[in-house]
Design an enzyme around this catalytic site. Structure first.
Site, PDB file in Angstrom:
ATOM      1  N   ALA A   1       0.747  -1.023   0.025  1.00  0.00           N
ATOM      2  CA  ALA A   1      -0.115  -0.009   0.039  1.00  0.00           C
ATOM      3  C   ALA A   1       0.870   1.183   0.014  1.00  0.00           C
ATOM      4  CB  ALA A   1      -0.770  -0.023   1.219  1.00  0.00           C
TER       5      ALA A   1
ATOM      6  N   GLY B   1       0.642  -5.130   0.509  1.00  0.00           N
ATOM      7  CA  GLY B   1      -0.402  -5.368  -0.470  1.00  0.00           C
ATOM      8  C   GLY B   1       0.103  -5.838  -1.727  1.00  0.00           C
TER       9      GLY B   1
ATOM     10  N   GLU C   1      -0.106  -9.345  -1.395  1.00  0.00           N
ATOM     11  CA  GLU C   1      -1.814  -9.501  -1.398  1.00  0.00           C
ATOM     12  C   GLU C   1      -2.428  -9.459  -2.834  1.00  0.00           C
ATOM     13  OE1 GLU C   1      -2.148  -6.612   1.663  1.00  0.00           O
ATOM     14  OE2 GLU C   1      -2.829  -8.241   3.219  1.00  0.00           O
TER      15      GLU C   1
ATOM     16  N   GLU D   1       3.900  -5.404   7.161  1.00  0.00           N
ATOM     17  CA  GLU D   1       3.177  -4.454   7.871  1.00  0.00           C
ATOM     18  C   GLU D   1       3.303  -4.208   9.233  1.00  0.00           C
ATOM     19  OE1 GLU D   1       1.823  -6.640   5.552  1.00  0.00           O
ATOM     20  OE2 GLU D   1       0.587  -5.856   4.199  1.00  0.00           O
TER      21      GLU D   1
HETATM   22  N1  CAA Z   1       4.520   3.533  -0.283  1.00  0.00           N
HETATM   23  C1  CAA Z   1       4.904   4.603  -0.799  1.00  0.00           C
HETATM   24  N2  CAA Z   1       6.073   4.768  -1.363  1.00  0.00           N
HETATM   25  C2  CAA Z   1       6.823   3.740  -1.317  1.00  0.00           C
HETATM   26  C3  CAA Z   1       6.660   2.384  -0.926  1.00  0.00           C
HETATM   27  C4  CAA Z   1       5.509   2.324  -0.399  1.00  0.00           C
HETATM   28  N3  CAA Z   1       4.961   1.164   0.156  1.00  0.00           N
HETATM   29  N4  CAA Z   1       7.757   1.706  -0.976  1.00  0.00           N
HETATM   30  C5  CAA Z   1       8.486   2.293  -1.417  1.00  0.00           C
HETATM   31  N5  CAA Z   1       8.370   3.565  -1.753  1.00  0.00           N
HETATM   32  C6  CAA Z   1       9.164   4.881  -2.373  1.00  0.00           C
HETATM   33  C7  CAA Z   1      10.016   5.103  -1.405  1.00  0.00           C
HETATM   34  O1  CAA Z   1       9.696   6.046  -0.309  1.00  0.00           O
HETATM   35  C8  CAA Z   1      10.879   5.920  -2.247  1.00  0.00           C
HETATM   36  O2  CAA Z   1      10.561   7.091  -2.643  1.00  0.00           O
HETATM   37  P1  CAA Z   1      11.574   8.382  -2.755  1.00  0.00           P
HETATM   38  O3  CAA Z   1      12.541   8.018  -3.897  1.00  0.00           O
HETATM   39  O4  CAA Z   1      10.674   9.319  -3.048  1.00  0.00           O
HETATM   40  O5  CAA Z   1      12.237   8.537  -1.536  1.00  0.00           O
HETATM   41  C9  CAA Z   1      11.245   5.010  -3.385  1.00  0.00           C
HETATM   42  O6  CAA Z   1       9.704   4.307  -3.387  1.00  0.00           O
HETATM   43  C10 CAA Z   1      12.150   3.811  -3.578  1.00  0.00           C
HETATM   44  O7  CAA Z   1      12.013   3.181  -2.515  1.00  0.00           O
HETATM   45  P2  CAA Z   1      13.441   3.181  -1.628  1.00  0.00           P
HETATM   46  O8  CAA Z   1      14.175   3.900  -1.612  1.00  0.00           O
HETATM   47  O9  CAA Z   1      12.776   2.773  -0.152  1.00  0.00           O
HETATM   48  O10 CAA Z   1      14.045   1.751  -2.062  1.00  0.00           O
HETATM   49  P3  CAA Z   1      14.917   0.545  -1.571  1.00  0.00           P
HETATM   50  O11 CAA Z   1      15.593  -0.388  -2.809  1.00  0.00           O
HETATM   51  O12 CAA Z   1      16.101   1.198  -0.796  1.00  0.00           O
HETATM   52  O13 CAA Z   1      14.093  -0.241  -0.790  1.00  0.00           O
HETATM   53  C11 CAA Z   1      12.127  -1.554  -0.121  1.00  0.00           C
HETATM   54  C12 CAA Z   1      12.957  -0.967  -1.318  1.00  0.00           C
HETATM   55  C13 CAA Z   1      12.526  -2.661   0.845  1.00  0.00           C
HETATM   56  C14 CAA Z   1      10.909  -2.242  -0.807  1.00  0.00           C
HETATM   57  C15 CAA Z   1      11.249  -0.610   0.625  1.00  0.00           C
HETATM   58  O14 CAA Z   1      10.925   0.599   0.013  1.00  0.00           O
HETATM   59  C16 CAA Z   1      10.382  -0.618   1.795  1.00  0.00           C
HETATM   60  O15 CAA Z   1      10.533  -0.970   2.674  1.00  0.00           O
HETATM   61  N6  CAA Z   1       9.213  -0.234   1.351  1.00  0.00           N
HETATM   62  C17 CAA Z   1       7.989  -0.360   2.175  1.00  0.00           C
HETATM   63  C18 CAA Z   1       7.455  -1.698   2.102  1.00  0.00           C
HETATM   64  C19 CAA Z   1       6.222  -2.058   2.889  1.00  0.00           C
HETATM   65  O16 CAA Z   1       6.198  -1.631   4.138  1.00  0.00           O
HETATM   66  N7  CAA Z   1       4.999  -2.326   2.470  1.00  0.00           N
HETATM   67  C20 CAA Z   1       3.771  -2.482   3.231  1.00  0.00           C
HETATM   68  C21 CAA Z   1       2.978  -1.334   3.111  1.00  0.00           C
HETATM   69  S1  CAA Z   1       1.537  -1.522   4.057  1.00  0.00           S
HETATM   70  C22 CAA Z   1       0.670  -2.440   3.313  1.00  0.00           C
HETATM   71  O17 CAA Z   1       0.725  -2.944   2.286  1.00  0.00           O
HETATM   72  C23 CAA Z   1      -1.050  -2.693   3.805  1.00  0.00           C
HETATM   73  C24 CAA Z   1      -1.769  -3.268   3.059  1.00  0.00           C
HETATM   74  O18 CAA Z   1      -2.017  -3.395   1.691  1.00  0.00           O
HETATM   75  C25 CAA Z   1      -3.370  -3.493   3.567  1.00  0.00           C
END
Ligand code: CAA
Length: 257
Positions: free
Chosen positions: A65, A108, A111, A131
Site C-alpha cells: 500500500a 499489498g 496480497e 506491515e
Molecule cells: N509506499 C509509498 N512509497 C514507497 C513504498 C510504499 N509502500 N515503497 C517504496 N516507496 C518509495 C520510497 O519512499 C522511495 O521514494 P523516494 O525516492 O521519493 O524516497 C521509492 O519508493 C524507492 O524506495 P526506496 O528508496 O525505499 O528503495 P529501496 O530499494 O531502498 O528499498 C523497499 C525498497 C525495501 C521495498 C523499501 O522501499 C520498503 O521497505 N518499502 C515499504 C514496504 C512496506 O512496508 N510495504 C507494506 C505497506 S503497508 C500495506 O501494504 C498494507 C496493506 O496493503 C493492507
C-alpha cells in the site's frame, strides 16, 4: 486512460496489465487500485479477454500500500477507505489472472499477487508481509490467503516478523508455481495465459470457481460444487466440440458457449 498502469490490448485472448508507478516501486495507492479494478471490470465483460497477466517492473511487482497515502488516514478515513471496494472488485474478477512477479512483492503487493490464480516469479523476487514493521497488519487478505497458500507456521513467521521470503522458498512452500530467470518471467506468464485462453471459457470459469471453493469450504461442499459444475458443462457446445475434436483427431476450436 489509466496513468498508473500500462495496458497491452488483448493478444490471443490475453490482456497484459503492467503496474506503472516506478517512482514509488508500484506502491498501490487508491488511484492505481481504482484503475486496476476498472480495467478488470471492463475485461470481465470483454469476450476478447480470456485471461489476464499482471506484472510490475524488474525492481518491484509492488512494494505494498502507499504508505504516505495511508499516513493521512485516521480511523474514520480507514473505515471509508475506497480501496476496500477496489480490492473487492479485483476479488470478484471471473477470469484467470497470472501474476508475473519480479523484485519486491510486499504487503499489498504480495496480497495482489495472491489474488492471482497462478504466480510465476523471477529468481530474485521477494515475497513478504512487512506491515508489522509499521505497527499495523495485513489488511487485503495477507493473513488469510497466505496461511492457506503456505501453511500456518511459515505464514505466521512472515506476518509476525515481517521478514520476506525468496522466490525459491516461495516455490517450496507452494506460494508460486514456477521460478524463471527475471527477464523471462513475463514471457512465461504470457505463455501460460495464452494456453489457458485457448481453452473453453465456460470450462475454465467453472473449473476456476471450483478450485476457489476448495479454499473456503469443507470437502463435502466443495465436491458437491465440483459435481454440479461438471454436470452443467454437459450443456455447452464447447463440450461437444472438445469431445468431437478428440474423436476426429484435430485441435478443438472453442466458441465460449
Ligand atoms: N509506499 C509509498 N512509497 C514507497 C513504498 C510504499 N509502500 N515503497 C517504496 N516507496 C518509495 C520510497 O519512499 C522511495 O521514494 P523516494 O525516492 O521519493 O524516497 C521509492 O519508493 C524507492 O524506495 P526506496 O528508496 O525505499 O528503495 P529501496 O530499494 O531502498 O528499498 C523497499 C525498497 C525495501 C521495498 C523499501 O522501499 C520498503 O521497505 N518499502 C515499504 C514496504 C512496506 O512496508 N510495504 C507494506 C505497506 S503497508 C500495506 O501494504 C498494507 C496493506 O496493503 C493492507
Amino acid at each position: 486512460m489509466p496513468t498508473t498502469l500500462k495496458i497491452t490490448p488483448p493478444l490471443e485472448g490475453v490482456l497484459c496489465i503492467t503496474l506503472n508507478r516506478p517512482e514509488a516501486l508500484n506502491a498501490l495507492n487508491t488511484q492505481l487500485l481504482g484503475e486496476l479494478a476498472d480495467t478488470l471490470n471492463s475485461a470481465d465483460c470483454d469476450d476478447n479477454v480470456r485471461a489476464v497477466v499482471i506484472t510490475g517492473s524488474a525492481k518491484a511487482f509492488a512494494a505494498g500500500a502507499d504508505i504516505n497515502e495511508m499516513a493521512e488516514r485516521d480511523l474514520v478515513g480507514m473505515l471509508e477507505d475506497p480501496r476496500q471496494h477496489h480490492w473487492a472488485t479485483i476479488t470478484r474478477f471471473r477470469k484467470p489472472i497470472i501474476a508475473a512477479v519480479n523484485g519486491y512483492a510486499l504487503g499489498g503487493g504480495c496480497e495482489l499477487a495472491m489474488h492471482a490464480d497462478i504466480i510465476i516469479a523471477g529468481e530474485s523476487a521477494l515475497f513478504g508481509q512487512p506491515e508489522i514493521n509499521l505497527g499495523i497488519m495485513p489488511g487485503a487478505g495477507g493473513t488469510q490467503r497466505l496461511l492457506r497458500a503456505v501453511g500456518k507456521s511459515l505464514a505466521t513467521q512472515m506476518v509476525l516478523t515481517g521478514e520476506p521470503i525468496s522466490a525459491r522458498r516461495a516455490l517450496e512452500a507452494g506460494l508460486i508455481s514456477e521460478i524463471t530467470q527475471p527477464e523471462l518471467t513475463l514471457e512465461r506468464a504470457m505463455a501460460i495465459a495464452t494456453r489457458i485462453a485457448a481453452k473453453a471459457p465456460l470450462a475454465v470459469r467453472l473449473a476456476r470457481e471450483s478450485l476457489h471453493k476448495a479454499m473456503d469450504t469443507d470437502l463435502a461442499t466443495g465436491l458437491r460444487f465440483e459435481r454440479h459444475a461438471f454436470t452443467l458443462l454437459a450443456g455447452t457446445a464447447d463440450r461437444k466440440e472438445g469431445i468431437r475434436a478428440f474423436q476426429e483427431k484435430r485441435p478443438a476450436t472453442f466458441q465460449g458457449h
